[in-house]
Design a protein around this motif. Structure first.
Motif, PDB file in Angstrom:
ATOM      1  N   GLY A 185       0.814  -1.204   0.000  1.00 44.64           N
ATOM      2  CA  GLY A 185       0.000   0.000   0.000  1.00 44.64           C
ATOM      3  C   GLY A 185       0.852   1.258   0.000  1.00 44.64           C
ATOM      4  N   PHE A 186       1.906   1.259   0.806  1.00 47.36           N
ATOM      5  CA  PHE A 186       2.821   2.401   0.839  1.00 47.36           C
ATOM      6  C   PHE A 186       3.477   2.578  -0.525  1.00 47.36           C
ATOM      7  N   ILE A 187       3.966   1.489  -1.097  1.00 47.15           N
ATOM      8  CA  ILE A 187       4.664   1.560  -2.379  1.00 47.15           C
ATOM      9  C   ILE A 187       3.744   2.084  -3.472  1.00 47.15           C
ATOM     10  N   SER A 188       2.497   1.621  -3.491  1.00 45.10           N
ATOM     11  CA  SER A 188       1.545   2.080  -4.495  1.00 45.10           C
ATOM     12  C   SER A 188       1.277   3.583  -4.354  1.00 45.10           C
ATOM     13  N   THR A 189       1.129   4.047  -3.118  1.00 42.11           N
ATOM     14  CA  THR A 189       0.900   5.470  -2.885  1.00 42.11           C
ATOM     15  C   THR A 189       2.098   6.294  -3.336  1.00 42.11           C
ATOM     16  N   LEU A 190       3.293   5.798  -3.035  1.00 43.67           N
ATOM     17  CA  LEU A 190       4.503   6.520  -3.418  1.00 43.67           C
ATOM     18  C   LEU A 190       4.658   6.571  -4.933  1.00 43.67           C
ATOM     19  N   THR A 191       4.428   5.457  -5.597  1.00 46.05           N
ATOM     20  CA  THR A 191       4.543   5.424  -7.059  1.00 46.05           C
ATOM     21  C   THR A 191       3.549   6.378  -7.706  1.00 46.05           C
ATOM     22  N   ASN A 192       2.337   6.432  -7.188  1.00 47.30           N
ATOM     23  CA  ASN A 192       1.347   7.367  -7.714  1.00 47.30           C
ATOM     24  C   ASN A 192       1.762   8.816  -7.479  1.00 47.30           C
ATOM     25  N   LEU A 193       2.397   9.068  -6.340  1.00 47.53           N
ATOM     26  CA  LEU A 193       2.897  10.420  -6.071  1.00 47.53           C
ATOM     27  C   LEU A 193       3.981  10.793  -7.076  1.00 47.53           C
ATOM     28  N   TYR A 194       4.898   9.869  -7.355  1.00 45.63           N
ATOM     29  CA  TYR A 194       5.934  10.127  -8.359  1.00 45.63           C
ATOM     30  C   TYR A 194       5.313  10.340  -9.739  1.00 45.63           C
ATOM     31  N   ARG A 195       4.300   9.560 -10.041  1.00 41.31           N
ATOM     32  CA  ARG A 195       3.618   9.692 -11.333  1.00 41.31           C
ATOM     33  C   ARG A 195       3.002  11.090 -11.474  1.00 41.31           C
ATOM     34  N   GLU A 196       2.542  11.627 -10.367  1.00 44.51           N
ATOM     35  CA  GLU A 196       1.897  12.943 -10.372  1.00 44.51           C
ATOM     36  C   GLU A 196       2.911  14.087 -10.395  1.00 44.51           C
ATOM     37  N   ARG A 197       4.020  13.947  -9.667  1.00 47.72           N
ATOM     38  CA  ARG A 197       4.924  15.075  -9.462  1.00 47.72           C
ATOM     39  C   ARG A 197       6.150  15.085 -10.376  1.00 47.72           C
ATOM     40  N   LEU A 198       6.502  13.938 -10.967  1.00 51.55           N
ATOM     41  CA  LEU A 198       7.710  13.856 -11.782  1.00 51.55           C
ATOM     42  C   LEU A 198       7.345  13.760 -13.255  1.00 51.55           C
ATOM     43  N   ARG A 199       8.122  14.439 -14.095  1.00 48.39           N
ATOM     44  CA  ARG A 199       7.860  14.467 -15.530  1.00 48.39           C
ATOM     45  C   ARG A 199       8.930  13.653 -16.271  1.00 48.39           C
ATOM     46  N   PRO A 200       8.581  13.095 -17.439  1.00 52.72           N
ATOM     47  CA  PRO A 200       9.530  12.247 -18.169  1.00 52.72           C
ATOM     48  C   PRO A 200      10.828  12.939 -18.555  1.00 52.72           C
ATOM     49  N   ASP A 201      10.815  14.262 -18.724  1.00 60.57           N
ATOM     50  CA  ASP A 201      12.029  14.952 -19.146  1.00 60.57           C
ATOM     51  C   ASP A 201      12.948  15.286 -17.977  1.00 60.57           C
ATOM     52  N   MET A 202      12.617  14.818 -16.796  1.00 60.56           N
ATOM     53  CA  MET A 202      13.396  15.171 -15.607  1.00 60.56           C
ATOM     54  C   MET A 202      14.644  14.305 -15.447  1.00 60.56           C
ATOM     55  N   GLU A 203      15.652  14.902 -14.827  1.00 59.15           N
ATOM     56  CA  GLU A 203      16.830  14.187 -14.356  1.00 59.15           C
ATOM     57  C   GLU A 203      16.697  14.060 -12.849  1.00 59.15           C
ATOM     58  N   ILE A 204      16.780  12.831 -12.361  1.00 57.24           N
ATOM     59  CA  ILE A 204      16.396  12.515 -10.983  1.00 57.24           C
ATOM     60  C   ILE A 204      17.583  11.933 -10.222  1.00 57.24           C
ATOM     61  N   LEU A 205      17.745  12.365  -8.986  1.00 60.82           N
ATOM     62  CA  LEU A 205      18.722  11.797  -8.067  1.00 60.82           C
ATOM     63  C   LEU A 205      17.969  11.097  -6.950  1.00 60.82           C
ATOM     64  N   ASP A 206      18.230   9.809  -6.777  1.00 61.52           N
ATOM     65  CA  ASP A 206      17.581   9.002  -5.738  1.00 61.52           C
ATOM     66  C   ASP A 206      18.615   8.733  -4.655  1.00 61.52           C
ATOM     67  N   ILE A 207      18.571   9.510  -3.560  1.00 64.33           N
ATOM     68  CA  ILE A 207      19.576   9.343  -2.511  1.00 64.33           C
ATOM     69  C   ILE A 207      19.127   8.298  -1.490  1.00 64.33           C
ATOM     70  N   MET A 208      20.110   7.646  -0.872  1.00 64.81           N
ATOM     71  CA  MET A 208      19.873   6.604   0.124  1.00 64.81           C
ATOM     72  C   MET A 208      18.954   5.531  -0.465  1.00 64.81           C
ATOM     73  N   SER A 209      19.254   5.147  -1.688  1.00 62.56           N
ATOM     74  CA  SER A 209      18.421   4.223  -2.450  1.00 62.56           C
ATOM     75  C   SER A 209      18.842   2.784  -2.212  1.00 62.56           C
ATOM     76  N   SER A 210      18.189   1.874  -2.923  1.00 63.20           N
ATOM     77  CA  SER A 210      18.499   0.450  -2.782  1.00 63.20           C
ATOM     78  C   SER A 210      18.262  -0.236  -4.134  1.00 63.20           C
ATOM     79  N   TRP A 211      17.731  -1.442  -4.110  1.00 62.59           N
ATOM     80  CA  TRP A 211      17.573  -2.204  -5.351  1.00 62.59           C
ATOM     81  C   TRP A 211      16.296  -1.851  -6.102  1.00 62.59           C
ATOM     82  N   VAL A 212      15.472  -0.973  -5.533  1.00 60.05           N
ATOM     83  CA  VAL A 212      14.250  -0.541  -6.190  1.00 60.05           C
ATOM     84  C   VAL A 212      14.011   0.927  -5.842  1.00 60.05           C
ATOM     85  N   SER A 213      13.520   1.702  -6.821  1.00 59.86           N
ATOM     86  CA  SER A 213      13.272   3.124  -6.621  1.00 59.86           C
ATOM     87  C   SER A 213      11.792   3.490  -6.595  1.00 59.86           C
ATOM     88  N   HIS A 214      10.905   2.536  -6.896  1.00 66.09           N
ATOM     89  CA  HIS A 214       9.461   2.732  -6.830  1.00 66.09           C
ATOM     90  C   HIS A 214       8.942   3.755  -7.838  1.00 66.09           C
TER      91      HIS A 214
END
Length: 288
Positions: free
Chosen positions: A88-117
Motif C-alpha cells: 500500500g505504501f509503495i503504491s501510494t509513493l509510485t502514484n505520487l511520483y507519477r503525479e509530481r515527476l515528468r519524463p524529461d526530468m533528471e532525478i537523483l535518488d539518494i539513500m536508495s536500494s535495489w528498487v526506486s518505486h
C-alpha cells in the motif's frame, strides 16, 4: 572514500540539445540564470545571496546519536533484497511520483536500494542513484548510474550544482545524523524549481535511526522533516501528504494486544504513508 559505478547506460550517454558535453566527454550541468526581480529591498537580496545556506541547526548532539555506533558501511555491507514498506505504501509513493515527476526530468535518488518505486511506464531522462550497498544499487533497473557514499561521514555530494530536476529520499531520512547539511547539498544540486520528495513510514532499523526519530511520534517525525527543509534558506514552504491506514473494527482490531502491535507498526498491510515535499526557490507550474 567515494566509489563510482557506471550502469549499462552511463549517466552522460543521452541526447539532449540543452545538455552540453565538454571536450573531455564529461556531462556539464545545465545552469540557469537566477530569475529574480530587482528591487531596492536589501533584505530580499540578502536572502538570495544566502540561498542554500543553513539558517539554523535542528538537532541537538544527543538527537543525532544512534544505538549502533559501528559505521553504517558495515551495517549495510550485505545486500537486503527486500522492500522495507508494504504494498500500500509503495503504491501510494509510485502514484505520487507519477503525479509530481515528468519524463524529461533528471532525478537523483539518494539513500536508495535495489528498487526506486518509480512508475514502470515512465522513461525519465536520467536517474542517478546513491546508497551504501553497491550490490543493491546494481540490481536497481531504473538507475542509469550510481555511487556509494556514507552521508553520515561526509555530506558533500560530488555532483555539479543545478544538475537535477528532482531528488528523492525514500524511507531513509530517519538515519541522517547531519540532515541540515544533506538538505543543503540537495538544494545545491537541484535546478531552480526542482523538487525534493522525502517519504517515510513508521518502520526503521531501530538501532541505526537517530535518537530524535526513535523517541518521536508520527506527528513529531513529520515536524522534524519540515524543520529540515526550513533550516535551509531557499526551499519553498513544505507540503505534507499523509495517508493513514483505516481503523479496523474487526475482531483482531478490538483486542488490546492488536492495538499495541498497530502502534509499534507490527501489523502487516497497515503502513502509514508520509511525504514532505518542497521546491528550490519556487514551485513551477506546468502546462497540461
Amino acid at each position: 572514500m567515494l566509489s563510482f559505478h557506471p550502469k549499462p547506460k552511463a549517466w552522460f550517454n543521452f541526447t539532449a540539445t540543452n545538455r552540453p558535453i565538454s571536450s573531455s566527454g564529461v556531462l556539464k550541468a545545465r545552469t540557469f540564470p537566477m530569475i529574480i526581480a530587482r528591487s531596492s529591498n536589501e533584505g530580499n537580496e540578502t536572502r538570495e545571496a544566502r540561498a542554500g545556506s543553513i539558517k539554523r541547526l535542528v538537532l541537538t548532539q544527543e538527537g543525532r546519536t544512534k544505538l549502533n555506533l559501528y559505521p553504517d558501511r558495515e551495517f549495510y555491507a550485505f545486500p537486503r533484497f527486500v522492500t522495507h514498506v508494504d504494498d500500500g505504501f509503495i503504491s501510494t509513493l509510485t502514484n505520487l511520483y507519477r503525479e509530481r515527476l515528468r519524463p524529461d526530468m533528471e532525478i537523483l535518488d539518494i539513500m536508495s536500494s535495489w528498487v526506486s518505486h518509480l512508475p514502470n511506464e515512465v522513461a525519465y531522462r536520467r536517474v542517478v542513484g546513491h546508497g551504501l550497498n553497491a550490490q543493491e544499487l546494481a540490481r536497481n533497473q531504473r538507475l542509469d548510474y550510481f555511487f556509494v557514499k556514507d552521508l553520515n561521514q561526509d555530506q558533500k555530494l560530488e555532483l555539479e550544482s543545478f544538475s537535477f530536476d528532482a531528488v528523492l529520499c525514500t524511507v531513509s531520512v530517519q538515519y541522517l545524523q547531519q540532515p541540515e547539511k544533506v538538505f543543503s547539498e540537495v538544494f545545491r544540486v537541484l535546478r531552480p524549481g526542482g523538487v525534493f520528495i522525502v517519504s517515510f513510514s513508521n518502520r526503521m532499523f531501530y538501532e541505526k535511526a537517530i535518537s530524535a526519530w526513535r523517541d518521536g511520534t508520527a506527528f513529531s517525525r513529520v515536524q522534524l522533516v519540515l524543520q529540515y527543509f526550513q533550516s535551509v534558506e531557499g526551499f519553498t514552504q513544505a507540503e505534507v501528504i499523509r495517508k493513514l491506514p483505516s481503523s479496523d473494527s474487526g475482531q483482531d482490531g478490538e483486542s488490546p494486544f492488536s492495538w499495541i502491535k498497530r502502534m509499534l507498526g507490527f501489523l502487516s498491510g497497515s503502513d502509514p504513508f508520509y511525504a514532505v515535499i518542497a521546491y528550490k526557490n519556487f514551485k513551477p507550474v506546468y502546462e497540461s
